[in-house]
Design an enzyme around this catalytic site. Sequence first.
Site, mmCIF file in Angstrom:
data_model
loop_
_atom_site.group_PDB
_atom_site.id
_atom_site.type_symbol
_atom_site.label_atom_id
_atom_site.label_comp_id
_atom_site.label_asym_id
_atom_site.label_seq_id
_atom_site.Cartn_x
_atom_site.Cartn_y
_atom_site.Cartn_z
ATOM 1 N N GLU A 105 0.750 -1.085 -0.152
ATOM 2 C CA GLU A 105 -0.206 0.122 -0.029
ATOM 3 C C GLU A 105 0.874 1.342 -0.079
ATOM 4 O O GLU A 105 2.086 1.455 0.638
ATOM 5 C CB GLU A 105 -0.880 -0.043 1.289
ATOM 6 C CG GLU A 105 -2.097 -1.009 1.186
ATOM 7 C CD GLU A 105 -2.941 -1.095 2.370
ATOM 8 O OE1 GLU A 105 -3.986 -1.291 2.295
ATOM 9 O OE2 GLU A 105 -2.358 -1.120 3.653
ATOM 10 N N CYS A 118 3.312 8.683 0.773
ATOM 11 C CA CYS A 118 3.995 7.746 1.572
ATOM 12 C C CYS A 118 4.170 6.412 0.856
ATOM 13 O O CYS A 118 3.020 5.817 0.649
ATOM 14 C CB CYS A 118 3.049 7.768 2.960
ATOM 15 S SG CYS A 118 3.710 6.452 4.121
ATOM 16 N N CYS A 125 6.512 -6.109 7.426
ATOM 17 C CA CYS A 125 7.604 -5.567 7.952
ATOM 18 C C CYS A 125 7.928 -6.747 9.218
ATOM 19 O O CYS A 125 7.200 -7.143 9.752
ATOM 20 C CB CYS A 125 7.418 -4.227 8.778
ATOM 21 S SG CYS A 125 8.775 -3.352 9.412
ATOM 22 N N CYS A 129 6.943 -3.677 15.615
ATOM 23 C CA CYS A 129 6.669 -2.714 16.635
ATOM 24 C C CYS A 129 5.276 -2.801 17.159
ATOM 25 O O CYS A 129 4.222 -2.862 16.416
ATOM 26 C CB CYS A 129 6.719 -1.152 15.839
ATOM 27 S SG CYS A 129 8.334 -0.874 15.535
ATOM 28 N N CYS A 132 2.263 -0.680 15.752
ATOM 29 C CA CYS A 132 2.019 -0.523 14.329
ATOM 30 C C CYS A 132 1.146 -1.870 13.571
ATOM 31 O O CYS A 132 1.426 -2.941 14.058
ATOM 32 C CB CYS A 132 3.367 -0.514 13.859
ATOM 33 S SG CYS A 132 3.348 -0.445 12.017
ATOM 34 N N GLU A 173 10.744 -1.366 6.715
ATOM 35 C CA GLU A 173 11.865 -0.876 7.291
ATOM 36 C C GLU A 173 12.981 -0.530 6.087
ATOM 37 O O GLU A 173 13.768 -1.357 5.889
ATOM 38 C CB GLU A 173 12.718 -1.784 8.642
ATOM 39 C CG GLU A 173 13.768 -1.137 9.090
ATOM 40 C CD GLU A 173 13.981 0.262 9.192
ATOM 41 O OE1 GLU A 173 13.079 0.835 10.136
ATOM 42 O OE2 GLU A 173 14.811 1.088 8.802
ATOM 43 N N SER A 204 12.290 7.280 6.794
ATOM 44 C CA SER A 204 11.922 6.984 7.882
ATOM 45 C C SER A 204 12.465 5.596 8.546
ATOM 46 O O SER A 204 12.247 4.577 8.030
ATOM 47 C CB SER A 204 10.419 7.041 8.236
ATOM 48 O OG SER A 204 10.012 6.810 9.725
ATOM 49 N N SER A 227 12.126 6.905 14.220
ATOM 50 C CA SER A 227 10.955 6.779 14.966
ATOM 51 C C SER A 227 11.395 6.503 16.467
ATOM 52 O O SER A 227 11.812 5.360 16.788
ATOM 53 C CB SER A 227 10.497 5.468 14.567
ATOM 54 O OG SER A 227 9.577 5.817 13.248
ATOM 55 N N LEU A 228 11.479 7.620 17.352
ATOM 56 C CA LEU A 228 12.079 7.621 18.561
ATOM 57 C C LEU A 228 10.952 6.921 19.634
ATOM 58 O O LEU A 228 11.395 5.845 20.270
ATOM 59 C CB LEU A 228 12.247 9.104 18.865
ATOM 60 C CG LEU A 228 12.862 9.393 20.317
ATOM 61 C CD1 LEU A 228 14.195 8.878 20.493
ATOM 62 C CD2 LEU A 228 12.783 10.966 20.538
ATOM 63 N N HIS A 229 9.716 7.547 19.792
ATOM 64 C CA HIS A 229 8.495 7.166 20.530
ATOM 65 C C HIS A 229 8.824 7.134 21.955
ATOM 66 O O HIS A 229 8.223 6.986 22.677
ATOM 67 C CB HIS A 229 8.127 5.754 19.986
ATOM 68 C CG HIS A 229 7.847 5.879 18.559
ATOM 69 N ND1 HIS A 229 7.256 6.775 17.956
ATOM 70 C CD2 HIS A 229 8.037 5.008 17.510
ATOM 71 C CE1 HIS A 229 6.980 6.537 16.643
ATOM 72 N NE2 HIS A 229 7.801 5.440 16.339
ATOM 73 N N CYS A 353 -0.999 6.862 9.836
ATOM 74 C CA CYS A 353 0.452 6.328 10.315
ATOM 75 C C CYS A 353 0.073 4.744 10.840
ATOM 76 O O CYS A 353 -0.750 4.718 11.934
ATOM 77 C CB CYS A 353 0.814 7.223 11.389
ATOM 78 S SG CYS A 353 1.849 8.282 10.186
HETATM 79 N N1 SAH Z 1 10.037 1.344 9.713
HETATM 80 C C1 SAH Z 1 10.079 2.659 9.475
HETATM 81 C C2 SAH Z 1 9.201 3.210 8.613
HETATM 82 C C3 SAH Z 1 7.508 2.847 8.771
HETATM 83 S S1 SAH Z 1 6.677 3.231 10.224
HETATM 84 C C4 SAH Z 1 9.951 3.398 10.717
HETATM 85 O O1 SAH Z 1 9.723 2.753 11.935
HETATM 86 O O2 SAH Z 1 10.072 4.580 10.889
HETATM 87 C C5 SAH Z 1 6.180 5.118 9.784
HETATM 88 C C6 SAH Z 1 5.878 5.975 10.923
HETATM 89 O O3 SAH Z 1 4.479 5.289 11.457
HETATM 90 C C7 SAH Z 1 6.742 5.728 12.091
HETATM 91 O O4 SAH Z 1 6.992 6.860 12.620
HETATM 92 C C8 SAH Z 1 6.004 4.636 13.085
HETATM 93 O O5 SAH Z 1 6.210 4.846 14.261
HETATM 94 C C9 SAH Z 1 4.564 5.457 12.890
HETATM 95 N N2 SAH Z 1 3.510 4.576 13.259
HETATM 96 C C10 SAH Z 1 3.187 3.372 13.351
HETATM 97 N N3 SAH Z 1 2.284 2.977 14.015
HETATM 98 C C11 SAH Z 1 1.548 3.916 14.171
HETATM 99 C C12 SAH Z 1 0.139 4.167 14.922
HETATM 100 N N4 SAH Z 1 -0.667 3.253 15.207
HETATM 101 N N5 SAH Z 1 -0.174 5.173 15.085
HETATM 102 C C13 SAH Z 1 0.614 6.238 14.608
HETATM 103 N N6 SAH Z 1 1.771 6.320 14.015
HETATM 104 C C14 SAH Z 1 2.272 5.142 13.952
#
Ligand code: SAH
Length: 360
Positions: A105, A118, A125, A129, A132, A173, A204, A227-229, A353
Site C-alpha cells: 500500500e 508515503c 515488516c 513494533c 504498528c 523498514e 524513516s 521513529s523515537l517514541h 500512520c
Molecule cells: N519502519 C520505518 C517506517 C515505517 S513506520 C520506521 O519505523 O520509521 C512510519 C511511522 O509511522 C513511524 O514513525 C511509526 O512509528 C508510525 N506509526 C506506526 N504505527 C503507528 C500508529 N498506530 N499510530 C500512529 N503512528 C504510527
Amino acid sequence: MTISETAGTKPRANKIMLKGMLRDELKEFFGSIGEKPYRADQAFNWIYNYRVESFGAMMNMSKELRAKLDETAELNTLTLEQKQVSAIDGAAKLLFKTNGGNLIESVILPDKSRVTLCVSTQVGCPLDCKFCATGLMGYKRNLHSGEIFDQYAIAQRIYERPITNIVFMGMGEPLLNFEQTVKTLRIFSDELNKGISHKKITVSTAGIPNKIIELADTGLKSKLAFSLHSCFEDRREMIMPINKKYSLKENLEAIEYFSRKTDTWITFEYVMLKGINDRAEDIKALVKLCRRIKSKVNIIPFNSLEHMNPDGISAELQPTTREKIDKFADKLREQNISVFLRNTQGEDIDAACGQLAIKY
Ligand code: SAH
C-alpha cells in the site's frame, strides 16, 4: 541481497526489468543488445520523467528498437488494485499488486501547499513494533527499486495534484532494504531527473545504526526521520523489540553523525501513547535530546489498531488524549523545541500512520 529476498520481483518470461535501473545499468543493458549509450539517457527520461507504461510510447526510439525492447525487457512492476479516498480529508490509499502477486500500500496525503506520498519499501515488516499494524501482518520480502518507484509513478498518474514530497514511511523498514532504498534515492538524484528531488524525500527508520551511517556516507541529501517514541531504553524496548538489537544510544550516535555529515535537520517521530511516553520526564528527556541534535519533533496521535484485533501489549496501548497532547507540545515549544503536531489523515480508510496492513 540474496535471491530469495527478491523472489517475486522476477520479471515474467525472463524479460529484464528496466524500471528501477540506474542510468549506468541502463547503459549496460543497451550495450548488451547492441545499442549506443545515449539510448540509456532516452530510456531514463521515458521511464522516470514521462513515466510511460509501454515501450511503444518511447517516440524517439525506432520502431525496430521498440519491438526489440518489447521482446527482451519489461517496464511495469505494479498493478493498482484499489483506490480508497477519505471522505474527511481527501487522503487516498492505494493498494497495489506486484508481478509476483504480493500486495502493498501507499498513501497520498494532500495538504494546502503540498502533496506527500508515503511509500512502502517492503511487503510487510519484520520489526514487530507493538503500536504498528504493519508489524502485526508479518514480513514477506523486500521491494525492488522499480516497485518503490512505481508507487510514485502510478500515484502521480491517477492523482490530480502534483506530488511534491515522498516519505519512506509506508510498510517496511527502509534501512533493512538498504540497497534498493538507496538505489531509488539515486534515481531521484540523477541529473536527468526532472521530477521530485531526492532532497524532498524523507527516509524513516526505526533505527539501524550502521545503515544510518552508510546512508550519510552516500553523499545523498535525503532527509532522515527517526521513529523515537521514547527517550528511555527500557520503555522503547517494550514497544519496539528492535531496540534490543540496536540500542537507542547507538542509534543516537549514528544520527548525530548523519546530522553533522549531511547538515540536515533530523525529524524525531513520536507516537503519543498514554502512560508510556507522555509523562513529565519524557518531556525533559526530549528537550535534552533536541538540544543535542539539530532536530524537530513530529508528534503523532496514536492510531487505533482495533481493525487488526491485536493481542498482548498491542491490545493494551491507548492514545494520549488530545488535550494532553496539546499540553505536551506546548511544553516542548516553551523550551524552543520545534514541534509539529501531525494531524491524523485518512483514518476512515485505515490509511493513517501505522495502519497499513493487508487484511488477507
Ligand atoms: N519502519 C520505518 C517506517 C515505517 S513506520 C520506521 O519505523 O520509521 C512510519 C511511522 O509511522 C513511524 O514513525 C511509526 O512509528 C508510525 N506509526 C506506526 N504505527 C503507528 C500508529 N498506530 N499510530 C500512529 N503512528 C504510527
